[in-house]
Design a protein around this motif. Structure first.
Motif, PDB file in Angstrom:
ATOM      1  N   GLY A   1      40.421  47.928  32.939  1.00 51.28           N
ATOM      2  CA  GLY A   1      39.818  48.307  34.211  1.00 51.28           C
ATOM      3  C   GLY A   1      40.603  49.413  34.872  1.00 51.28           C
ATOM      4  O   GLY A   1      41.620  49.886  34.344  1.00 51.28           O
ATOM      5  N   ALA A   2      40.122  49.833  36.031  1.00 49.45           N
ATOM      6  CA  ALA A   2      40.755  50.911  36.792  1.00 49.45           C
ATOM      7  C   ALA A   2      41.293  50.364  38.109  1.00 49.45           C
ATOM      8  O   ALA A   2      40.556  49.747  38.883  1.00 49.45           O
ATOM      9  CB  ALA A   2      39.753  52.032  37.058  1.00 49.45           C
TER      10      ALA A   2
ATOM     11  N   GLU B   1      42.007  52.779  53.861  1.00 54.31           N
ATOM     12  CA  GLU B   1      42.994  52.222  52.943  1.00 54.31           C
ATOM     13  C   GLU B   1      42.317  51.175  52.078  1.00 54.31           C
ATOM     14  O   GLU B   1      41.584  50.319  52.577  1.00 54.31           O
ATOM     15  CB  GLU B   1      44.185  51.601  53.682  1.00 54.31           C
ATOM     16  N   PHE B   2      42.521  51.282  50.780  1.00 61.36           N
ATOM     17  CA  PHE B   2      42.049  50.224  49.885  1.00 61.36           C
ATOM     18  C   PHE B   2      42.956  50.127  48.671  1.00 61.36           C
ATOM     19  O   PHE B   2      43.683  51.057  48.319  1.00 61.36           O
ATOM     20  CB  PHE B   2      40.577  50.399  49.487  1.00 61.36           C
ATOM     21  N   ASN B   3      42.904  48.968  48.045  1.00 60.32           N
ATOM     22  CA  ASN B   3      43.685  48.663  46.857  1.00 60.32           C
ATOM     23  C   ASN B   3      42.831  47.693  46.044  1.00 60.32           C
ATOM     24  O   ASN B   3      42.742  46.506  46.373  1.00 60.32           O
ATOM     25  CB  ASN B   3      45.020  48.037  47.253  1.00 60.32           C
ATOM     26  N   VAL B   4      42.172  48.210  45.008  1.00 59.04           N
ATOM     27  CA  VAL B   4      41.171  47.422  44.295  1.00 59.04           C
ATOM     28  C   VAL B   4      41.301  47.606  42.790  1.00 59.04           C
ATOM     29  O   VAL B   4      41.894  48.565  42.305  1.00 59.04           O
ATOM     30  CB  VAL B   4      39.735  47.809  44.735  1.00 59.04           C
ATOM     31  N   PHE B   5      40.711  46.675  42.063  1.00 61.83           N
ATOM     32  CA  PHE B   5      40.647  46.758  40.606  1.00 61.83           C
ATOM     33  C   PHE B   5      39.199  46.618  40.179  1.00 61.83           C
ATOM     34  O   PHE B   5      38.544  45.618  40.489  1.00 61.83           O
ATOM     35  CB  PHE B   5      41.495  45.649  39.969  1.00 61.83           C
ATOM     36  N   VAL B   6      38.693  47.645  39.490  1.00 64.84           N
ATOM     37  CA  VAL B   6      37.329  47.624  38.974  1.00 64.84           C
ATOM     38  C   VAL B   6      37.394  47.270  37.492  1.00 64.84           C
ATOM     39  O   VAL B   6      37.887  48.072  36.682  1.00 64.84           O
ATOM     40  CB  VAL B   6      36.636  48.990  39.158  1.00 64.84           C
ATOM     41  N   PRO B   7      36.935  46.092  37.102  1.00 62.69           N
ATOM     42  CA  PRO B   7      37.034  45.685  35.695  1.00 62.69           C
ATOM     43  C   PRO B   7      36.099  46.506  34.815  1.00 62.69           C
ATOM     44  O   PRO B   7      34.988  46.849  35.216  1.00 62.69           O
ATOM     45  CB  PRO B   7      36.622  44.204  35.732  1.00 62.69           C
ATOM     46  N   ASN B   8      36.554  46.805  33.624  1.00 66.02           N
ATOM     47  CA  ASN B   8      35.778  47.620  32.690  1.00 66.02           C
ATOM     48  C   ASN B   8      34.862  46.708  31.868  1.00 66.02           C
ATOM     49  O   ASN B   8      35.084  46.480  30.676  1.00 66.02           O
ATOM     50  CB  ASN B   8      36.736  48.398  31.778  1.00 66.02           C
ATOM     51  N   VAL B   9      33.825  46.216  32.532  1.00 67.22           N
ATOM     52  CA  VAL B   9      32.899  45.263  31.923  1.00 67.22           C
ATOM     53  C   VAL B   9      31.463  45.705  32.223  1.00 67.22           C
ATOM     54  O   VAL B   9      31.231  46.590  33.051  1.00 67.22           O
ATOM     55  CB  VAL B   9      33.128  43.834  32.447  1.00 67.22           C
TER      56      VAL B   9
ATOM     57  N   THR C   1      25.262  43.309  38.348  1.00 72.02           N
ATOM     58  CA  THR C   1      26.642  43.273  38.827  1.00 72.02           C
ATOM     59  C   THR C   1      27.392  42.150  38.122  1.00 72.02           C
ATOM     60  O   THR C   1      26.914  41.020  38.064  1.00 72.02           O
ATOM     61  CB  THR C   1      26.672  43.031  40.348  1.00 72.02           C
ATOM     62  N   PRO C   2      28.556  42.425  37.562  1.00 77.67           N
ATOM     63  CA  PRO C   2      29.319  41.368  36.898  1.00 77.67           C
ATOM     64  C   PRO C   2      29.629  40.212  37.842  1.00 77.67           C
ATOM     65  O   PRO C   2      30.041  40.433  38.980  1.00 77.67           O
ATOM     66  CB  PRO C   2      30.617  42.090  36.477  1.00 77.67           C
ATOM     67  N   ASN C   3      29.403  38.999  37.373  1.00 82.46           N
ATOM     68  CA  ASN C   3      29.788  37.849  38.189  1.00 82.46           C
ATOM     69  C   ASN C   3      31.293  37.621  38.033  1.00 82.46           C
ATOM     70  O   ASN C   3      31.976  38.325  37.281  1.00 82.46           O
ATOM     71  CB  ASN C   3      28.990  36.603  37.788  1.00 82.46           C
ATOM     72  N   LYS C   4      31.796  36.645  38.738  1.00 83.17           N
ATOM     73  CA  LYS C   4      33.237  36.417  38.743  1.00 83.17           C
ATOM     74  C   LYS C   4      33.764  36.093  37.350  1.00 83.17           C
ATOM     75  O   LYS C   4      34.846  36.551  36.952  1.00 83.17           O
ATOM     76  CB  LYS C   4      33.592  35.293  39.719  1.00 83.17           C
ATOM     77  N   GLU C   5      32.994  35.329  36.600  1.00 79.56           N
ATOM     78  CA  GLU C   5      33.438  34.938  35.257  1.00 79.56           C
ATOM     79  C   GLU C   5      33.587  36.155  34.348  1.00 79.56           C
ATOM     80  O   GLU C   5      34.605  36.314  33.661  1.00 79.56           O
ATOM     81  CB  GLU C   5      32.446  33.952  34.643  1.00 79.56           C
ATOM     82  N   LEU C   6      32.584  37.037  34.352  1.00 77.06           N
ATOM     83  CA  LEU C   6      32.653  38.233  33.513  1.00 77.06           C
ATOM     84  C   LEU C   6      33.744  39.179  34.004  1.00 77.06           C
ATOM     85  O   LEU C   6      34.527  39.709  33.207  1.00 77.06           O
ATOM     86  CB  LEU C   6      31.304  38.945  33.498  1.00 77.06           C
ATOM     87  N   ALA C   7      33.795  39.391  35.312  1.00 79.50           N
ATOM     88  CA  ALA C   7      34.810  40.293  35.869  1.00 79.50           C
ATOM     89  C   ALA C   7      36.216  39.798  35.548  1.00 79.50           C
ATOM     90  O   ALA C   7      37.122  40.582  35.263  1.00 79.50           O
ATOM     91  CB  ALA C   7      34.632  40.426  37.375  1.00 79.50           C
ATOM     92  N   SER C   8      36.408  38.500  35.557  1.00 81.47           N
ATOM     93  CA  SER C   8      37.733  37.911  35.315  1.00 81.47           C
ATOM     94  C   SER C   8      38.107  37.864  33.845  1.00 81.47           C
ATOM     95  O   SER C   8      39.270  37.587  33.514  1.00 81.47           O
ATOM     96  CB  SER C   8      37.790  36.494  35.889  1.00 81.47           C
ATOM     97  N   SER C   9      37.153  38.132  32.966  1.00 76.72           N
ATOM     98  CA  SER C   9      37.411  38.017  31.529  1.00 76.72           C
ATOM     99  C   SER C   9      38.481  38.994  31.052  1.00 76.72           C
ATOM    100  O   SER C   9      39.091  38.784  30.004  1.00 76.72           O
ATOM    101  CB  SER C   9      36.113  38.229  30.739  1.00 76.72           C
ATOM    102  N   VAL C  10      38.713  40.083  31.801  1.00 76.85           N
ATOM    103  CA  VAL C  10      39.743  41.064  31.400  1.00 76.85           C
ATOM    104  C   VAL C  10      41.103  40.761  32.032  1.00 76.85           C
ATOM    105  O   VAL C  10      42.085  41.446  31.738  1.00 76.85           O
ATOM    106  CB  VAL C  10      39.308  42.497  31.773  1.00 76.85           C
ATOM    107  N   LEU C  11      41.171  39.760  32.885  1.00 76.09           N
ATOM    108  CA  LEU C  11      42.410  39.459  33.590  1.00 76.09           C
ATOM    109  C   LEU C  11      43.314  38.563  32.752  1.00 76.09           C
ATOM    110  O   LEU C  11      43.548  37.393  33.058  1.00 76.09           O
ATOM    111  CB  LEU C  11      42.115  38.805  34.944  1.00 76.09           C
TER     112      LEU C  11
END
Length: 274
Positions: free
Chosen positions: A237-238, A250-258, A53-63
């Protein structure tokens, strides 16, 4: 004169209990309290999932600033690979009087961009792709440069990532649910597409929430937006949003493409092994 008490015999079982008690006292730091929280009993919680599972650092790399501007101000890492947007609230209208529908939009560069849908149980598809004529394909979306034999749970880099999932919209008449619909398919990492546990929240996890709602005869407004940074061919990401008419979902999420075992060049789609 007081009589001497007879010395009690110590049985083998009592000896074993005494030895075990001593061992426990040592392991617990000298406290025989009956609590075993400091003892490794051989249990491991979601070790495999946490490794992939991507950690916060990897997930945030696309932000990047551009991506964050598209998502809004409230972007919070959920601890399991994805981000919660706007406290999980969205502006979708879930009170619609119409038959189920599913439509796609491409952006000005021809990239798969938005999938919009109004869903109920009749839109669900339970048959396999092969049975409905929407089988596998050799067609490749933009930037699809595959890597295989990777270490870890996800052995390949990319999937043909859908905006509107086959199981959700495959029953909508007239919708092209194949894997070669260029308006509905983009290059997506295997993790971002497939991960589906509470501890590894890829797109499949959130789609599972929608599938469950539809199976319970609920009506769901659903939108997926692939978010790109500039002219990149690979989405960052999606952005997934859903709302049921009864308010139970109800949800509102961003799945990073990593993905943890690759490094992606989002401009070209070429990736290298980590």
């Amino acid at each position: 004169m007081a009589k001497r008490k007879k010395k009690q015999k110590v049985t083998p079982a009592q000896t074993i209990i005494t030895i075990l008690t001593a061992i426990l006292i040592v392991l617990c730091g000298g406290r025989a309290t009956g609590q075993f929280s400091n003892i490794n009993l051989g249990y491991s919680q979601n070790v495999k999932t946490s490794q992939n599972t991507p950690n916060k650092e990897l997930a945030s790399s696309v932000l990047t600033d551009n991506v964050k501007k598209q998502l809004g101000n409230s972007i919070v890492y959920n601890g399991h690979g994805a981000f919660i947007i706007n406290n999980n609230k969205n502006d979708l209208n879930a009170h619609i009087s119409s038959a189920p529908y599913a439509v796609n939009e491409v952006d000005e560069l021809g990239r798969a961009h938005i999938g919009n849908a109004w869903l109920n149980k009749t839109s669900r598809q339970y048959k396999s792709r092969e049975k409905t004529g929407n089988g596998r394909t050799s067609w490749k979306p933009k930037g699809f440069h595959q890597l295989t034999n990777l270490p870890g749970e996800y052995k390949h880099a990319y999937d043909r990532g859908h905006l509107l999932g086959y199981a959700l919209v495959g029953g909508v008449r007239g919708f092209n649910a194949s894997e070669s619909n260029e308006a509905n398919i983009a290059t997506q990492t295997a993790w971002a597409n497939e991960a589906r546990s509470k501890n590894s929240t890829g797109q499949n996890y959130y789609e599972g929430l929608v599938r469950k709602a539809l199976d319970q005869n609920k009506q769901v407004r659903y939108r997926v937006t692939d978010v790109y940074d500039g002219n990149n061919v690979i989405p960052s990401g999606a952005h997934l949003e859903a709302k049921s008419s009864d308010g139970s979902l109800e949800f509102n999420v961003f799945v990073p493409n990593v993905q943890t075992n690759i490094k992606i060049n989002y401009e070209t789609g070429y990736a290298t092994k980590n």
